[in-house]
Design a protein around this motif. Structure first.
Motif, PDB file in Angstrom:
ATOM      1  N   VAL A   1       0.834  -1.202   0.000  1.00  0.00           N
ATOM      2  CA  VAL A   1       0.000   0.000   0.000  1.00  0.00           C
ATOM      3  C   VAL A   1       0.873   1.258   0.000  1.00  0.00           C
ATOM      4  O   VAL A   1       1.893   1.336   0.704  1.00  0.00           O
ATOM      5  CB  VAL A   1      -0.935   0.010   1.228  1.00  0.00           C
ATOM      6  CG1 VAL A   1      -1.686   1.333   1.333  1.00  0.00           C
ATOM      7  CG2 VAL A   1      -1.915  -1.151   1.144  1.00  0.00           C
ATOM      8  N   ILE A   2       0.445   2.226  -0.796  1.00  0.00           N
ATOM      9  CA  ILE A   2       1.034   3.579  -0.756  1.00  0.00           C
ATOM     10  C   ILE A   2      -0.115   4.567  -0.584  1.00  0.00           C
ATOM     11  O   ILE A   2      -1.142   4.454  -1.265  1.00  0.00           O
ATOM     12  CB  ILE A   2       1.801   3.928  -2.045  1.00  0.00           C
ATOM     13  CG1 ILE A   2       2.906   2.913  -2.319  1.00  0.00           C
ATOM     14  CG2 ILE A   2       2.401   5.318  -1.938  1.00  0.00           C
ATOM     15  CD1 ILE A   2       2.527   1.904  -3.348  1.00  0.00           C
ATOM     16  N   ARG A   3       0.060   5.516   0.305  1.00  0.00           N
ATOM     17  CA  ARG A   3      -0.937   6.581   0.449  1.00  0.00           C
ATOM     18  C   ARG A   3      -0.209   7.913   0.451  1.00  0.00           C
ATOM     19  O   ARG A   3       0.959   8.006   0.852  1.00  0.00           O
ATOM     20  CB  ARG A   3      -1.768   6.407   1.715  1.00  0.00           C
ATOM     21  CG  ARG A   3      -1.019   6.614   3.015  1.00  0.00           C
ATOM     22  CD  ARG A   3      -1.913   6.338   4.217  1.00  0.00           C
ATOM     23  NE  ARG A   3      -1.159   6.454   5.473  1.00  0.00           N
ATOM     24  CZ  ARG A   3      -1.585   5.991   6.642  1.00  0.00           C
ATOM     25  NH1 ARG A   3      -2.766   5.389   6.725  1.00  0.00           N
ATOM     26  NH2 ARG A   3      -0.846   6.131   7.725  1.00  0.00           N
ATOM     27  N   SER A   4      -0.911   8.928   0.018  1.00  0.00           N
ATOM     28  CA  SER A   4      -0.292  10.259  -0.019  1.00  0.00           C
ATOM     29  C   SER A   4      -1.352  11.326   0.191  1.00  0.00           C
ATOM     30  O   SER A   4      -2.543  11.102  -0.019  1.00  0.00           O
ATOM     31  CB  SER A   4       0.428  10.480  -1.355  1.00  0.00           C
ATOM     32  OG  SER A   4      -0.504  10.722  -2.385  1.00  0.00           O
ATOM     33  N   SER A   5      -0.878  12.483   0.608  1.00  0.00           N
ATOM     34  CA  SER A   5      -1.740  13.656   0.748  1.00  0.00           C
ATOM     35  C   SER A   5      -0.948  14.871   0.291  1.00  0.00           C
ATOM     36  O   SER A   5       0.281  14.901   0.395  1.00  0.00           O
ATOM     37  CB  SER A   5      -2.210  13.837   2.198  1.00  0.00           C
ATOM     38  OG  SER A   5      -1.100  13.991   3.066  1.00  0.00           O
ATOM     39  N   ALA A   6      -1.649  15.859  -0.221  1.00  0.00           N
ATOM     40  CA  ALA A   6      -0.996  17.076  -0.695  1.00  0.00           C
ATOM     41  C   ALA A   6      -1.949  18.239  -0.543  1.00  0.00           C
ATOM     42  O   ALA A   6      -3.177  18.071  -0.543  1.00  0.00           O
ATOM     43  CB  ALA A   6      -0.573  16.930  -2.156  1.00  0.00           C
ATOM     44  N   SER A   7      -1.383  19.428  -0.417  1.00  0.00           N
ATOM     45  CA  SER A   7      -2.199  20.644  -0.337  1.00  0.00           C
ATOM     46  C   SER A   7      -1.362  21.848  -0.720  1.00  0.00           C
ATOM     47  O   SER A   7      -0.143  21.872  -0.525  1.00  0.00           O
ATOM     48  CB  SER A   7      -2.769  20.836   1.075  1.00  0.00           C
ATOM     49  OG  SER A   7      -1.721  21.016   2.009  1.00  0.00           O
ATOM     50  N   SER A   8      -2.017  22.828  -1.311  1.00  0.00           N
ATOM     51  CA  SER A   8      -1.352  24.100  -1.572  1.00  0.00           C
ATOM     52  C   SER A   8      -1.276  24.884  -0.267  1.00  0.00           C
ATOM     53  O   SER A   8      -2.132  24.736   0.612  1.00  0.00           O
ATOM     54  CB  SER A   8      -2.097  24.893  -2.648  1.00  0.00           C
ATOM     55  OG  SER A   8      -3.461  25.065  -2.283  1.00  0.00           O
ATOM     56  N   THR A   9      -0.241  25.713  -0.131  1.00  0.00           N
ATOM     57  CA  THR A   9      -0.030  26.482   1.094  1.00  0.00           C
ATOM     58  C   THR A   9       0.332  27.924   0.754  1.00  0.00           C
ATOM     59  O   THR A   9       0.691  28.240  -0.378  1.00  0.00           O
ATOM     60  CB  THR A   9       1.098  25.858   1.942  1.00  0.00           C
ATOM     61  OG1 THR A   9       2.311  25.838   1.172  1.00  0.00           O
ATOM     62  CG2 THR A   9       0.756  24.444   2.369  1.00  0.00           C
ATOM     63  N   GLY A  10       0.246  28.773   1.762  1.00  0.00           N
ATOM     64  CA  GLY A  10       0.662  30.165   1.592  1.00  0.00           C
ATOM     65  C   GLY A  10      -0.145  30.895   0.535  1.00  0.00           C
ATOM     66  O   GLY A  10      -1.348  30.649   0.356  1.00  0.00           O
ATOM     67  N   PRO A  11       0.495  31.799  -0.210  1.00  0.00           N
ATOM     68  CA  PRO A  11      -0.207  32.552  -1.246  1.00  0.00           C
ATOM     69  C   PRO A  11      -0.846  31.648  -2.297  1.00  0.00           C
ATOM     70  O   PRO A  11      -1.899  31.970  -2.844  1.00  0.00           O
ATOM     71  CB  PRO A  11       0.903  33.422  -1.867  1.00  0.00           C
ATOM     72  CG  PRO A  11       1.943  33.527  -0.797  1.00  0.00           C
ATOM     73  CD  PRO A  11       1.905  32.239  -0.056  1.00  0.00           C
ATOM     74  N   ALA A  12      -0.214  30.496  -2.574  1.00  0.00           N
ATOM     75  CA  ALA A  12      -0.775  29.583  -3.570  1.00  0.00           C
ATOM     76  C   ALA A  12      -2.119  29.026  -3.128  1.00  0.00           C
ATOM     77  O   ALA A  12      -3.006  28.773  -3.952  1.00  0.00           O
ATOM     78  CB  ALA A  12       0.204  28.438  -3.828  1.00  0.00           C
ATOM     79  N   ALA A  13      -2.300  28.857  -1.805  1.00  0.00           N
ATOM     80  CA  ALA A  13      -3.569  28.336  -1.296  1.00  0.00           C
ATOM     81  C   ALA A  13      -4.698  29.349  -1.474  1.00  0.00           C
ATOM     82  O   ALA A  13      -5.872  28.967  -1.562  1.00  0.00           O
ATOM     83  CB  ALA A  13      -3.428  27.960   0.174  1.00  0.00           C
ATOM     84  N   VAL A  14      -4.341  30.624  -1.519  1.00  0.00           N
ATOM     85  CA  VAL A  14      -5.346  31.665  -1.737  1.00  0.00           C
ATOM     86  C   VAL A  14      -5.745  31.713  -3.213  1.00  0.00           C
ATOM     87  O   VAL A  14      -6.925  31.780  -3.567  1.00  0.00           O
ATOM     88  CB  VAL A  14      -4.824  33.036  -1.276  1.00  0.00           C
ATOM     89  CG1 VAL A  14      -5.863  34.124  -1.566  1.00  0.00           C
ATOM     90  CG2 VAL A  14      -4.487  33.005   0.209  1.00  0.00           C
ATOM     91  N   LEU A  15      -4.733  31.659  -4.091  1.00  0.00           N
ATOM     92  CA  LEU A  15      -5.001  31.751  -5.519  1.00  0.00           C
ATOM     93  C   LEU A  15      -5.496  30.430  -6.093  1.00  0.00           C
ATOM     94  O   LEU A  15      -6.416  30.404  -6.918  1.00  0.00           O
ATOM     95  CB  LEU A  15      -3.720  32.189  -6.252  1.00  0.00           C
ATOM     96  CG  LEU A  15      -3.193  33.575  -5.912  1.00  0.00           C
ATOM     97  CD1 LEU A  15      -1.846  33.811  -6.585  1.00  0.00           C
ATOM     98  CD2 LEU A  15      -4.189  34.650  -6.332  1.00  0.00           C
ATOM     99  N   PHE A  16      -4.877  29.330  -5.658  1.00  0.00           N
ATOM    100  CA  PHE A  16      -5.211  28.012  -6.200  1.00  0.00           C
ATOM    101  C   PHE A  16      -5.374  27.013  -5.055  1.00  0.00           C
ATOM    102  O   PHE A  16      -4.497  26.172  -4.826  1.00  0.00           O
ATOM    103  CB  PHE A  16      -4.122  27.531  -7.161  1.00  0.00           C
ATOM    104  CG  PHE A  16      -3.790  28.493  -8.248  1.00  0.00           C
ATOM    105  CD1 PHE A  16      -4.635  28.637  -9.347  1.00  0.00           C
ATOM    106  CD2 PHE A  16      -2.646  29.271  -8.186  1.00  0.00           C
ATOM    107  CE1 PHE A  16      -4.334  29.526 -10.356  1.00  0.00           C
ATOM    108  CE2 PHE A  16      -2.336  30.162  -9.199  1.00  0.00           C
ATOM    109  CZ  PHE A  16      -3.185  30.297 -10.283  1.00  0.00           C
ATOM    110  N   PRO A  17      -6.467  27.090  -4.318  1.00  0.00           N
ATOM    111  CA  PRO A  17      -6.665  26.140  -3.219  1.00  0.00           C
ATOM    112  C   PRO A  17      -6.795  24.711  -3.755  1.00  0.00           C
ATOM    113  O   PRO A  17      -7.552  24.459  -4.694  1.00  0.00           O
ATOM    114  CB  PRO A  17      -7.972  26.615  -2.573  1.00  0.00           C
ATOM    115  CG  PRO A  17      -8.667  27.397  -3.635  1.00  0.00           C
ATOM    116  CD  PRO A  17      -7.597  28.026  -4.458  1.00  0.00           C
TER     117      PRO A  17
END
Length: 259
Positions: free
Chosen positions: A87-103
């Motif tokens: 099994v492989i699992r992953s998570s990702a998220s935009s942060t900082g200014p990028a989270a505002v422009l491209f959540p």
């Protein structure tokens, strides 16, 4: 005698027309065989040792100046009890200014065959400003089937898409990573595989450029190029998100993980 000759002539004409009709029928099938299929390398794992249970925490940046996201990938997580699969699992998220422009947020789950590390099942949940997309991909011996549900957040509407790609062998994104790191990776080595990370198939070409130091570490420099594959004609199409080949460095040690 004349009757037999006429019969022979009719048979000869019929045979020629039959050959023409058969040729016309088989011609599209011959054209459907992709020329790039001869490039494909063996799907068997290479001689390099399997990756031990590992967690990678990666930072994504814009031109190395502004942090824009974070990625966590866990290979064979210790808290997951699934002896039938790797099994492989992953998570990702935009942060900082990028989270505002491209959540953006994602959670991936992949199940591979424990010996061959070939994919069996892939599940993904991705959310951005406009929609939430849930994708399930199931791998069979002769095909890949994908089921995708898109939820338009503002309207509350849902769209469902089912696709099949009849081809083998095919990798998902994580099995491709493990397959490539398992190879010898001598300078000049080339690997070509078919990749279906979600519902669209791609041809992935990888070449080992050098063994060198990168960011102060001994590394293996890889060159990666991708093209889309038309699922009906098998024609190679441009991949607009990767117009030029990309570089990737793996640590040149027992882990061989991205750096």
């Amino acid at each position: 005698m004349n009757g037999r000759l006429g019969e022979a002539v009719r048979c000869g004409v019929f045979s020629r027309y039959s050959l023409i009709l058969i040729s016309l029928f088989l011609w599209p099938l011959a054209e459907a065989v992709p020329t790039w299929k001869d490039e494909l390398t063996l799907p068997n794992p290479g001689p390099f040792a399997r990756l031990a249970p590992t967690r990678l925490d990666l930072q994504v940046s814009w031109k190395g100046m502004v942090n824009s996201g974070s990625v966590c990938i866990e290979f064979s997580p210790r808290d997951v009890k699934n002896s039938a699969s790797y099994v492989i699992r992953s998570s990702a998220s935009s942060t900082g200014p990028a989270a505002v422009l491209f959540p953006y947020q994602s959670n991936f789950w992949s199940e591979l065959h424990p010996t061959t590390l070939r994919p069996r099942y892939f599940h993904a949940v991705e959310t951005n400003k406009k929609e939430k997309v849930i994708t399930e991909v199931r791998h069979f011996s002769d095909r890949v089937e994908s089921h995708e549900v898109s939820q338009i957040l503002k309207l509350g509407t849902t769209k469902q898409t089912d696709r099949t790609f009849a081809f083998t062998p095919i990798f998902d994104v994580f099995s491709a990573m493990l397959h490539i790191r398992s190879q010898k990776l001598d300078v000049g080595d080339r690997m070509t595989i078919v990749l279906c990370p979600f519902s669209t198939p791609y041809l992935l070409r990888v070449q080992v450029i050098a063994h060198e130091f990168h960011n102060g570490r001994s590394a293996i420099h890889l060159d990666l190029g991708m093209q889309k594959i038309d699922r009906k004609t098998l024609e190679l199409l441009p991949y607009k998100k990767l117009k030029k080949n990309a570089s990737l460095w793996l640590s040149n040690d027992t882990d061989r993980v991205p750096i």
